[in-house]
Design an enzyme around this catalytic site. Structure first.
Site, PDB file in Angstrom:
ATOM      1  N   CYS A 106       2.533   0.198  -6.971  1.00  0.00           N
ATOM      2  CA  CYS A 106       2.368  -0.588  -5.739  1.00  0.00           C
ATOM      3  C   CYS A 106       1.035  -0.336  -5.046  1.00  0.00           C
ATOM      4  CB  CYS A 106       3.528  -0.348  -4.784  1.00  0.00           C
ATOM      5  SG  CYS A 106       3.601   1.339  -4.205  1.00  0.00           S
ATOM      6  N   ASP A 116      -3.505   6.397  -3.118  1.00  0.00           N
ATOM      7  CA  ASP A 116      -3.543   7.829  -2.826  1.00  0.00           C
ATOM      8  C   ASP A 116      -3.698   8.648  -4.097  1.00  0.00           C
ATOM      9  OD1 ASP A 116      -3.498   8.210  -0.042  1.00  0.00           O
ATOM     10  OD2 ASP A 116      -1.481   7.354  -0.007  1.00  0.00           O
ATOM     11  N   HIS A 159      -6.436   1.411   4.958  1.00  0.00           N
ATOM     12  CA  HIS A 159      -5.346   0.510   5.340  1.00  0.00           C
ATOM     13  C   HIS A 159      -5.797  -0.758   6.042  1.00  0.00           C
ATOM     14  CE1 HIS A 159      -2.939   3.941   4.063  1.00  0.00           C
ATOM     15  NE2 HIS A 159      -2.150   2.977   3.664  1.00  0.00           N
ATOM     16  N   GLU A 212       2.108   9.680  -5.577  1.00  0.00           N
ATOM     17  CA  GLU A 212       0.784   9.552  -4.971  1.00  0.00           C
ATOM     18  C   GLU A 212       0.001  10.850  -5.062  1.00  0.00           C
ATOM     19  OE1 GLU A 212       1.149   6.764  -1.327  1.00  0.00           O
ATOM     20  OE2 GLU A 212       2.819   8.169  -1.169  1.00  0.00           O
TER      21      GLU A 212
HETATM   22  C1  PEP Z   1      -0.784   3.960  -2.254  1.00  0.00           C
HETATM   23  O1  PEP Z   1      -1.133   5.062  -1.819  1.00  0.00           O
HETATM   24  O2  PEP Z   1      -1.202   3.462  -3.327  1.00  0.00           O
HETATM   25  C2  PEP Z   1       0.179   3.152  -1.486  1.00  0.00           C
HETATM   26  C3  PEP Z   1       0.653   2.034  -1.952  1.00  0.00           C
HETATM   27  O3  PEP Z   1       0.503   3.604  -0.239  1.00  0.00           O
HETATM   28  P1  PEP Z   1      -0.471   3.375   1.013  1.00  0.00           P
HETATM   29  O4  PEP Z   1      -1.596   2.485   0.559  1.00  0.00           O
HETATM   30  O5  PEP Z   1       0.309   2.764   2.111  1.00  0.00           O
HETATM   31  O6  PEP Z   1      -0.935   4.758   1.333  1.00  0.00           O
HETATM   32 MG    MG Z   2      -0.102   5.944  -0.181  1.00  0.00          MG
END
Ligand code: PEP
Ligand code: MG
Length: 806
Positions: A740, A693, A426, A669
């Site tokens: 996403c 994920d 993140h 995910e």
């Molecule tokens: C993902 O897991 O691709 C996602 C968009 O969620 P995050 O990156 O916040 O875990």
């Molecule tokens: Mg995620």
């Protein structure tokens, strides 16, 4: 150096007015009697009459007293300092005398001179080797006695009633006391160096046995072999000094900067009371010790003992006699304030560490500076300042937490390099949205780069060049210009919709983590917000955000978006996103633990507050949709939907309005969710695939672990097949699918995703213009062909080659 328990008496001059120069045997006698506690008195003298008067004084003592008085030829000042320190740690009279005679060694070593023959003779050969126990060891640790092993050494040695000294036989440095982390660290013990440990005292043998066991266990570093800190499966860029994992494109030249606490201003001294200052020093050290112990415990609970061990290093610094004694001395003897004395000692210790040859030892300068800053802040009575960059440049850090990344000063940060971390962690995602050229997982060796060294980094390939020559710099300037021109050209069309050449419209949204980013995302061309990471909105606070606070944040975003859609994801806490306002329990494997919807269902009240705030924000007739993260079973989804209904009842019975028929989706995910997408489809309005994920769970690669990050390629055919499966299930139920995860922001991957039938892509804002551009350059028909070929591939590498040559 002696502390309160060691009596020191001065007997200088004659008690004769008008003729004060000389030595008075009666004054010497009185001094001996004052100092004598029955355990022995060491008498140090300067030349001539001093020696004779001391002998006369000795003659005036009773036989019994005389037996415990030792006239010592050691140098007066240096000998007194060494003797006082030795007496303090309980040496007998012989031992104290021996230390006094060796008093010149420290000064000689410091000035880099051999001690003269004569002095050498005066400094005794060890009179009684039998009273010393010795242990010789060869250090097998890959990084030598770096901070953590050195800390364990000092902690172990400190458990025994013994005076322990260490010498680095390979370099000839030492002996130094085993009670000081700083002293051990500056011995510069590296792998295969031989050290000698000498111990005296009641528990000397036990101490050496314990140190032997510690050494056999690699001083607490596992197995004594170096685990690679760099990523496997990533090939080095030719010519680069280091290669890390590319996160955010763009190249930049600058000087290395480390995150440091800024200088604190030390108040001018008016008048200083030594006792008050000494008390203030002890209080400040105790307070910081308490704070650090608390943090240590917290980290040990959250991340395990290994991660918490660095705090032992910090705690030991607070107990280090070689740091504290000179501070106390400056307060009592020079009448300095505690703040001034502490700042001076810390500065000189930091410079000593920074001048060491070894990169790992140089790193410890930052630990000393950190601890130093906290104690100083406490002494001055101000809160410790947050870490910042000393000037513009390229930030080099071990690893950044999401909150630290969010707090960076964008005026100063030209680029980021971290030793650890993965490209879809993140912190990396935040750096990408900020548009800062970034490389993660470059390996711990980058931490040896000193502040101020010139480096060039290429965020697109992960290459790091130290002190690049003019030709390389100018080649990169050309490439960067080209990249910016491409970006500029794409940006001119960015506000237009993304439509394939044969007319298929793809929604291109922004992933946001703060209210402040909305305007930038709209200017970058976002058709809406495809993922609002609500857990990021409240990173910098330490209390849970209330319903009203959340409403304010969500309403600000919906308002800024006008009629553009907003997909609000409920809080995805846990794993690498532990908010400061939540006490999370330690989990061995947090990415597989209580995170996302699992956490929310375990804390339904927290989810209800958020859902109520979201429903109220939706009231203004805006296009707000809701989405739940990390769903792995249909039951979880149904429970979350029931809570949504409860929140709706709460909101309406409280007199607020909220629109009917808000779209509800889930993130895909977890592979189970993708495989069983058919079972979820009747209960959702849309799916949004979180490839970050989904890739980590499908390929079993922790997304924050750079050592395996090379395996985590979201273009792996297994991921593409899962996406295809979700799209097919959605199509059968007339639902839509977006992506996403970070894959959505890769312009080269756009044709595959569009070809698989995805109709919405959401990404970091800087990627929007280029992805829209890529979509316009392809027909849906061609995209389907490319996607079909990609599905036939056996590796991510093959898929990449396919799209790069297409
Ligand atoms: C993902 O897991 O691709 C996602 C968009 O969620 P995050 O990156 O916040 O875990
Ligand atoms: Mg995620």
């Amino acid at each position: 150096m002696g502390g309160e328990g060691v009596a020191i008496e001065a007997a200088g001059g004659l008690d004769e007015p008008g003729n004060p120069i000389g030595t008075d045997a009666v004054l010497v006698l009185a001094a001996i009697e004052n100092a004598d506690s029955g355990e022995g008195v060491l008498v140090l003298m300067d030349l001539g009459s001093a020696v004779m008067s001391a002998e006369v004084a000795l003659d005036m003592l009773s036989e019994e007293q005389r037996a415990r008085v030792y006239l010592c030829e050691a140098p007066l000042v240096e000998g007194a300092v060494a003797a006082a320190a030795a007496a303090r740690v309980g040496e007998d009279l012989e031992g104290v005398a021996r230390e006094a005679r060796g008093g010149l060694q420290g000064k000689a070593a410091h000035l880099g001179v051999e001690q003269s023959q004569d002095t050498g003779k005066t400094a005794p050969e060890e009179p009684d080797t039998g009273s010393f126990k010795e242990l010789r060891l060869t250090v097998a640790n890959p990084l030598g006695l770096h901070a953590r092993p050195a800390a364990r050494f000092v902690l172990t040695a400190g458990d025994f009633d013994a005076k322990i000294e260490v010498t680095n036989l390979t370099t000839g440095r030492g002996p130094v006391t085993a009670r000081s982390l700083n002293a051990i660290a500056t011995l510069g013990v590296r792998r295969d160096h031989e050290i000698n440990i000498r111990a005296r005292g009641p528990q000397a043998s036990d101490a050496l046995a314990a140190l032997q066991v510690l050494a056999d266990e690699g001083f607490g570093d596992k197995a004594g072999t170096a685990a690679p800190t760099r990523s496997v499966n990533v090939s080095a860029v030719e010519g680069a000094t280091f290669t890390g994992l590319p996160v955010s494109p763009g190249s930049t030249l600058g000087v290395v900067r480390r995150l440091r606490r800024p200088e604190l201003e030390i108040p001018a001294e008016v008048s200083v009371d030594a006792d008050d200052e000494l008390a203030a020093l002890e209080k400040a050290v105790a307070q910081v010790r308490r704070e650090l112990s608390g943090t240590r415990e917290d980290i040990a609970n959250r991340a395990g003992e290994q991660s918490a061990a660095i705090f032992d290093v910090h705690l030991l610094l607070l107990d280090d006699p070689t740091l504290l004694e000179p501070v106390r001395q400056a307060i009592s003897e020079d009448e300095w304030s505690a703040a001034r004395a502490w700042a001076k000692e810390i500065d000189s210790l930091v410079s000593r560490y920074r001048s060491l040859d070894d990169g790992y030892q140089r790193e410890r300068a930052e630990d000393v500076a950190e601890v130093g800053h906290r104690v100083l802040a406490c002494l001055i009575g101000v809160p410790p300042a947050g870490p910042e960059l000393g000037g513009p440049g390229i930030l080099v850090a071990t690893e950044l937490a999401p909150a630290e990344t969010a707090a960076l000063d964008l005026e100063l940060v030209r680029g980021i390099v971290t030793a650890r971390g993965g490209p879809t962690g993140h912190a990396a995602i935040l750096a990408r949205s900020l548009g800062i050229p970034t490389i993660v997982g470059a390996g711990d060796d980058v931490l040896g780069l000193a502040e101020g060294v010139r480096v060039l980094i290429d965020g697109a390939t992960g290459a790091i060049y130290i002190d690049p020559d003019a030709a390389l710099v100018s080649r990169y300037e050309g490439l960067e210009q080209q990249r910016q021109m491409q970006q500029g050209a794409a940006q001119r069309e960015a506000l237009e919709p993304a439509v394939t050449s044969d007319g298929r419209r793809i929604e291109v949204g922004a992933n946001l983590g703060s209210v402040a980013e909305v305007d930038g995302a709209l200017a970058a061309g976002a058709d809406g917000v495809g993922l609002l990471r609500t857990e990021f909105l409240f990173l910098d606070r330490d209390t849970q955000p209330t319903e009203e606070e959340q409403l304010t944040a969500y309403a600000a975003i919906t308002q800024a978006l006008g009629n553009k859609p907003l997909i609000l994801r409920t809080m995805d806490v846990g794993a690498d996103k532990p908010p400061a306002w939540l006490e999370l329990e330690h989990e061995t494997n947090p990415f597989m633990g209580l995170r996302g919807i699992r956490f929310s269902l375990a804390q339904p009240e927290m989810l209800l507050i958020q859902l109520r705030a979201a429903l109220r924000a939706a009231a203004a007739g805006r296009r707000l949709k809701l989405m739940f993260p990390m769903v792995s079973t249909v039951d979880e989804l149904q429970r979350a939907r029931r809570l949504l209904e409860q929140a709706r009842t709460d909101v309406t019975s409280a007199g607020y309005s909220t629109p009917e028929g808000i779209e509800v989706g889930i993130m895909v995910e977890v592979p189970a969710c993708a495989i069983s997408a058919d079972a979820f489809a009747p209960h959702v309005d849309f799916f949004s695939i979180g490839t970050n994920d989904l890739t980590q769970y499908t390929l079993a690669v922790d997304r924050g672990n750079n050592r395996v990050a090379g395996l985590a390629d979201h273009l792996h055919p297994s991921i593409l097949r899962l996406i295809e499966r979700v799209v097919e299930a959605a199509r059968r139920h007339d639902k839509w699918v977006g992506v996403c995860g970070e894959l959505a922001g890769d312009p080269r991957a756009a044709q595959i995703l569009v070809g698989l039938g995805v109709t919405e892509l959401s990404m970091s804002p800087p990627a929007i213009a280029l992805v829209k551009d890529a979509i316009r350059r392809v027909s849906y028909e061609r995209a389907r062909e490319v996607a079909a070929s990609a599905m036939e591939m056996v590796s991510a590498g093959e898929v990449r080659r396919l799209i790069e040559t297409d």
